[in-house]
Design a protein around this motif. Structure first.
Motif, PDB file in Angstrom:
ATOM      1  N   SER A 241       0.853  -1.183   0.000  1.00 36.18           N
ATOM      2  CA  SER A 241       0.000   0.000   0.000  1.00 36.18           C
ATOM      3  C   SER A 241       0.890   1.234   0.000  1.00 36.18           C
ATOM      4  O   SER A 241       2.033   1.195   0.422  1.00 36.18           O
ATOM      5  CB  SER A 241      -0.910  -0.003   1.223  1.00 36.18           C
ATOM      6  N   GLY A 242       0.366   2.319  -0.463  1.00 38.30           N
ATOM      7  CA  GLY A 242       1.160   3.546  -0.495  1.00 38.30           C
ATOM      8  C   GLY A 242       0.890   4.300  -1.769  1.00 38.30           C
ATOM      9  O   GLY A 242       0.504   3.714  -2.787  1.00 38.30           O
ATOM     10  N   ARG A 243       1.066   5.623  -1.681  1.00 36.47           N
ATOM     11  CA  ARG A 243       0.794   6.491  -2.816  1.00 36.47           C
ATOM     12  C   ARG A 243       2.028   7.355  -3.066  1.00 36.47           C
ATOM     13  O   ARG A 243       2.607   7.911  -2.138  1.00 36.47           O
ATOM     14  CB  ARG A 243      -0.403   7.361  -2.468  1.00 36.47           C
ATOM     15  N   ALA A 244       2.403   7.453  -4.321  1.00 37.14           N
ATOM     16  CA  ALA A 244       3.531   8.327  -4.678  1.00 37.14           C
ATOM     17  C   ALA A 244       3.041   9.403  -5.634  1.00 37.14           C
ATOM     18  O   ALA A 244       2.098   9.187  -6.406  1.00 37.14           O
ATOM     19  CB  ALA A 244       4.631   7.514  -5.340  1.00 37.14           C
ATOM     20  N   ILE A 245       3.688  10.555  -5.551  1.00 36.66           N
ATOM     21  CA  ILE A 245       3.420  11.634  -6.517  1.00 36.66           C
ATOM     22  C   ILE A 245       4.728  11.974  -7.205  1.00 36.66           C
ATOM     23  O   ILE A 245       5.760  12.172  -6.535  1.00 36.66           O
ATOM     24  CB  ILE A 245       2.858  12.884  -5.817  1.00 36.66           C
ATOM     25  N   VAL A 246       4.695  12.018  -8.512  1.00 39.54           N
ATOM     26  CA  VAL A 246       5.871  12.410  -9.276  1.00 39.54           C
ATOM     27  C   VAL A 246       5.614  13.797  -9.846  1.00 39.54           C
ATOM     28  O   VAL A 246       4.587  14.015 -10.507  1.00 39.54           O
ATOM     29  CB  VAL A 246       6.137  11.414 -10.424  1.00 39.54           C
ATOM     30  N   LEU A 247       6.510  14.719  -9.590  1.00 34.50           N
ATOM     31  CA  LEU A 247       6.366  16.085 -10.098  1.00 34.50           C
ATOM     32  C   LEU A 247       7.154  16.187 -11.402  1.00 34.50           C
ATOM     33  O   LEU A 247       8.371  16.004 -11.408  1.00 34.50           O
ATOM     34  CB  LEU A 247       6.892  17.090  -9.073  1.00 34.50           C
ATOM     35  N   GLY A 248       6.464  16.435 -12.507  1.00 36.30           N
ATOM     36  CA  GLY A 248       7.116  16.489 -13.818  1.00 36.30           C
ATOM     37  C   GLY A 248       6.830  15.207 -14.582  1.00 36.30           C
ATOM     38  O   GLY A 248       7.151  14.114 -14.099  1.00 36.30           O
ATOM     39  N   GLY A 249       6.212  15.332 -15.738  1.00 37.74           N
ATOM     40  CA  GLY A 249       5.835  14.148 -16.513  1.00 37.74           C
ATOM     41  C   GLY A 249       6.635  14.022 -17.788  1.00 37.74           C
ATOM     42  O   GLY A 249       6.091  13.677 -18.838  1.00 37.74           O
ATOM     43  N   SER A 250       7.938  14.300 -17.695  1.00 34.23           N
ATOM     44  CA  SER A 250       8.786  14.164 -18.873  1.00 34.23           C
ATOM     45  C   SER A 250       9.534  12.832 -18.777  1.00 34.23           C
ATOM     46  O   SER A 250       9.035  11.856 -18.222  1.00 34.23           O
ATOM     47  CB  SER A 250       9.722  15.366 -18.953  1.00 34.23           C
ATOM     48  N   TRP A 251      10.748  12.795 -19.298  1.00 30.92           N
ATOM     49  CA  TRP A 251      11.500  11.542 -19.376  1.00 30.92           C
ATOM     50  C   TRP A 251      11.748  10.929 -17.997  1.00 30.92           C
ATOM     51  O   TRP A 251      11.378   9.776 -17.730  1.00 30.92           O
ATOM     52  CB  TRP A 251      12.819  11.830 -20.093  1.00 30.92           C
TER      53      TRP A 251
ATOM     54  N   PRO B 281       3.629  12.199 -31.027  1.00 31.61           N
ATOM     55  CA  PRO B 281       5.011  12.690 -30.978  1.00 31.61           C
ATOM     56  C   PRO B 281       5.106  14.164 -31.379  1.00 31.61           C
ATOM     57  O   PRO B 281       5.565  14.485 -32.463  1.00 31.61           O
ATOM     58  CB  PRO B 281       5.735  11.772 -31.965  1.00 31.61           C
ATOM     59  N   GLU B 282       4.632  15.027 -30.495  1.00 28.51           N
ATOM     60  CA  GLU B 282       4.617  16.460 -30.832  1.00 28.51           C
ATOM     61  C   GLU B 282       5.372  17.294 -29.804  1.00 28.51           C
ATOM     62  O   GLU B 282       5.570  16.852 -28.675  1.00 28.51           O
ATOM     63  CB  GLU B 282       3.168  16.942 -30.882  1.00 28.51           C
ATOM     64  N   HIS B 283       5.721  18.508 -30.240  1.00 29.59           N
ATOM     65  CA  HIS B 283       6.442  19.407 -29.335  1.00 29.59           C
ATOM     66  C   HIS B 283       5.501  19.974 -28.287  1.00 29.59           C
ATOM     67  O   HIS B 283       4.281  20.002 -28.467  1.00 29.59           O
ATOM     68  CB  HIS B 283       7.076  20.552 -30.126  1.00 29.59           C
ATOM     69  N   ARG B 284       6.065  20.426 -27.181  1.00 28.84           N
ATOM     70  CA  ARG B 284       5.268  21.093 -26.148  1.00 28.84           C
ATOM     71  C   ARG B 284       6.152  22.124 -25.450  1.00 28.84           C
ATOM     72  O   ARG B 284       7.390  22.063 -25.522  1.00 28.84           O
ATOM     73  CB  ARG B 284       4.714  20.075 -25.154  1.00 28.84           C
ATOM     74  N   ARG B 285       5.474  23.020 -24.748  1.00 28.96           N
ATOM     75  CA  ARG B 285       6.153  24.177 -24.175  1.00 28.96           C
ATOM     76  C   ARG B 285       7.210  23.812 -23.122  1.00 28.96           C
ATOM     77  O   ARG B 285       8.303  24.357 -23.094  1.00 28.96           O
ATOM     78  CB  ARG B 285       5.079  25.053 -23.529  1.00 28.96           C
ATOM     79  N   GLY B 286       6.881  22.844 -22.270  1.00 27.47           N
ATOM     80  CA  GLY B 286       7.773  22.508 -21.152  1.00 27.47           C
ATOM     81  C   GLY B 286       9.005  21.718 -21.551  1.00 27.47           C
ATOM     82  O   GLY B 286       9.797  21.355 -20.682  1.00 27.47           O
ATOM     83  N   LEU B 287       9.174  21.472 -22.847  1.00 23.37           N
ATOM     84  CA  LEU B 287      10.328  20.675 -23.279  1.00 23.37           C
ATOM     85  C   LEU B 287      11.011  21.342 -24.476  1.00 23.37           C
ATOM     86  O   LEU B 287      11.099  20.772 -25.559  1.00 23.37           O
ATOM     87  CB  LEU B 287       9.857  19.258 -23.652  1.00 23.37           C
ATOM     88  N   PRO B 288      11.507  22.577 -24.278  1.00 21.06           N
ATOM     89  CA  PRO B 288      12.085  23.299 -25.417  1.00 21.06           C
ATOM     90  C   PRO B 288      13.281  22.578 -26.024  1.00 21.06           C
ATOM     91  O   PRO B 288      13.541  22.696 -27.225  1.00 21.06           O
ATOM     92  CB  PRO B 288      12.487  24.650 -24.807  1.00 21.06           C
ATOM     93  N   GLN B 289      13.998  21.801 -25.219  1.00 19.03           N
ATOM     94  CA  GLN B 289      15.185  21.109 -25.746  1.00 19.03           C
ATOM     95  C   GLN B 289      14.835  20.060 -26.799  1.00 19.03           C
ATOM     96  O   GLN B 289      15.705  19.587 -27.521  1.00 19.03           O
ATOM     97  CB  GLN B 289      16.003  20.480 -24.611  1.00 19.03           C
ATOM     98  N   ALA B 290      13.539  19.696 -26.884  1.00 24.53           N
ATOM     99  CA  ALA B 290      13.131  18.673 -27.856  1.00 24.53           C
ATOM    100  C   ALA B 290      13.329  19.149 -29.290  1.00 24.53           C
ATOM    101  O   ALA B 290      13.253  18.362 -30.223  1.00 24.53           O
ATOM    102  CB  ALA B 290      11.675  18.287 -27.622  1.00 24.53           C
ATOM    103  N   ARG B 291      13.575  20.430 -29.490  1.00 31.60           N
ATOM    104  CA  ARG B 291      13.802  20.926 -30.856  1.00 31.60           C
ATOM    105  C   ARG B 291      15.249  20.745 -31.277  1.00 31.60           C
ATOM    106  O   ARG B 291      15.626  21.109 -32.390  1.00 31.60           O
ATOM    107  CB  ARG B 291      13.395  22.390 -30.961  1.00 31.60           C
ATOM    108  N   HIS B 292      16.076  20.214 -30.363  1.00 33.62           N
ATOM    109  CA  HIS B 292      17.485  19.959 -30.686  1.00 33.62           C
ATOM    110  C   HIS B 292      17.742  18.453 -30.722  1.00 33.62           C
ATOM    111  O   HIS B 292      16.949  17.671 -30.188  1.00 33.62           O
ATOM    112  CB  HIS B 292      18.385  20.606 -29.632  1.00 33.62           C
TER     113      HIS B 292
END
Ligand SMILES: Cc1cc2nc3c(=O)[nH]c(=O)nc-3n(C[C@H](O)[C@H](O)[C@H](O)COP(=O)(O)OP(=O)(O)OC[C@H]3O[C@@H](n4cnc5c(N)ncnc54)[C@H](O)[C@@H]3O)c2cc1C
Length: 477
Positions: A4-14, A42-53
């Motif tokens: 049992s137990g609940r976790a929260i992950v902050l940030g849903g990237s890699w 597979p699209e770009h998004r604001r929180g991952l600007p490095q994805a354009r490199h």
């Protein structure tokens, strides 16, 4: 077995997604809090600007992802990613000269970052134990100095605040993490931090590759020479899905990167070899230039804190971010996820978050020292690190590294050992062992290459012929 137990992950990237995946193997419920609304493809998004490199996933990281999510590599390749064997499928001018194309032992996955993230994320979010709270921003931690009990979040659209409670909170909010401020608000003293900033900047443009060239032409990499007391300039041409080449030009501080489309090709001509410019000149641009200045090495040391709250772990770029030129960030995050997985398999009582953090931090050391020990050699690099290896001991280390690099481009055995380390497959300490020293002593060195080792049929594919190196073939061991 799950408990049992609940976790929260902050940030849903890699890093956040891989962490959520391993948490869900051990706990009842995992919530991923992500500020962006994540694209359904597979699209770009604001929180991952490095994805354009350009992004490469080294084999050390790719194997961990495959262990955690079997079949990922196959899906990526089916979607057009390329598996680049090092050094058979890569033609590279290292700081020490042209690298011979030895039969590959390690590899890297090359494709657009949005595709990489999408394939991994889609599989992870299919797990019913994992809930995504997208369009939701983490604003501060809940609890106190001894124990974190959750996180206060805010709706990105309506600003509505809410407390989410958890047994474990994982910060994976990337380079922009506000962890230092969040800890201060809990009454904790500042974390020790090292920064080594070579002033890395990236400018990237995507091109349509000539027919067949994304599959039949090697990836190209022209590096700077850190021994020359001038700002470093780099360039790569990497194959991407959809018959495209992604071309990234980069520099260290003072390298005056191009930001306008018309300056891209002239800049490529200033690299140590014109091959990148020659390829760009013959290809059709599909995007404008996208430029960023986000490449400092930055590392927090939570493991040194006198008090570390139960219920909190930090990983990914939030913990340690590296000069992207070495391509280690995603593999380091994969390593951290695996370490967390191993730790979660053990009892997770008081003090367990700190124990997990110590191991996660230790796993970040290799990419940290690989990047920073090289970066401090570049002119105008700002070294704000207390790490003793980057101060007193640096010159000796650099001398040895230069000797190894000089041999690696001409000896298959030395190249294999170095690539094992660079791909994050074996620890960096391997290069200090007696086994490696004797391997260097017995190394058979091939002649230096004066030109890029491209084959005639490869040159024909991209309509270049001036560089044909007669008789260049895969060099046998
Ligand atoms: C130009 C460039 C090129 C790179 N090339 C490579 C490469 O070739 N190979 C490689 O392995 N690595 C590369 N990297 C590094 C790689 O991009 C990172 O290591 C990797 O993205 C780290 O993942 P992360 O999840 O820790 O952070 P990120 O990917 O940065 O994700 C952080 C996430 O947190 C979210 N977020 C931020 N704040 C909040 C908040 N308060 N609340 C909720 N959500 C929040 C963001 O929206 C984002 O989704 C490169 C980096 C750069 C900058």
């Amino acid at each position: 077995m799950t408990r049992s137990g609940r976790a929260i992950v902050l940030g849903g990237s890699w890093a956040g997604m891989l962490a959520a995946h391993v948490l869900a193997r051990h706990l009842e419920a995992v919530t991923v809090v992500e500020r962006d609304v994540l694209p359904r493809g597979p699209e770009h998004r604001r929180g991952l600007p490095q994805a354009r490199h350009v992004h490469v996933l080294w084999s050390g990281g790719a194997r961990i992802v495959e262990e955690l999510l079997p079949g990922t590599a196959e899906r990526l390749l089916a979607a057009g990613a390329r598996r680049i064997g090092f050094h058979e499928d890569l033609v590279t001018l290292t700081s020490h000269g042209w690298q011979h194309r030895f039969p590959p032992r390690q590899y890297a996955i090359m494709c657009g970052r949005p595709l990489l993230d999408w394939i991994v994320r889609d599989r992870i979010l299919a797990d019913e134990r994992i809930t995504l709270r997208e369009g939701t921003e983490a604003v501060e931690l809940a609890g106190g100095a001894k124990r974190v009990t959750g996180v206060h979040v805010r709706g990105a659209r309506d600003g509505a605040r809410e407390l989410l409670e958890a047994d474990l909170v994982v910060d994976a909010t990337g380079r922009g993490s506000r962890l230092k401020h969040w800890l201060a608000a809990l009454g904790l003293p500042p974390l020790a931090e090292d920064v080594v900033d070579a002033g890395i900047a990236y400018a990237t443009r995507t091109f349509r590759a000539p027919d067949g060239a994304t599959a039949g032409f090697p990836a190209i990499n022209v590096a700077a020479d850190h021994r020359v007391r001038r700002p470093g300039r780099f360039g790569v041409v990497y194959p991407q899905e959809g018959g495209r080449w992604m071309v990234t030009l980069s520099c260290t501080r003072g390298g005056e990167l191009p930001t306008r489309d018309e300056d891209f090709l002239p800049y490529a001509r200033t690299l140590r070899d014109p091959i990148v410019a020659d390829l760009v000149a013959g290809a059709e641009p599909l995007t404008p230039v996208f430029a960023s200045h986000i490449g400092a090495n930055r590392r927090l040391y939570p493991e040194r804190a006198a008090t570390w709250p139960d219920g909190l772990v930090v990983l990914g770029d939030s913990l340690a971010a590296f000069n992207p030129i070495y391509g280690h960030g995603m593999s380091a995050a994969a390593r951290a996820a695996r370490v967390l997985d191993e730790r979660l398999a053990e009892p997770f009582g008081p003090g367990a978050a700190r124990a997990a953090q110590e191991r996660i931090s230790a796993a970040a050391d290799d990419p940290w020292i690989m990047a920073t020990s090289k970066d401090i050699e570049f002119v105008h690099c700002r070294n704000h690190a207390e790490d003793p290896r980057l101060n007193g001991g640096a010159a000796v280390m650099r001398g040895f590294a230069d000797m190894v690099a000089t041999m690696a481009i001409r000896s298959a055995d030395v190249s294999d050992a170095v690539t094992d380390v660079m791909s994050m497959t074996v620890p960096q300490s391997e290069l200090g062992t007696a086994r490696f020293m004797s391997l260097m002593q017995g190394a058979r060195l091939l002649p230096e290459l004066g030109e890029p080792p491209l084959r005639r049929h490869e040159l024909a594919l991209v309509n270049l012929d001036r560089r044909a190196v007669a008789g260049v073939r895969s060099v046998p061991r």
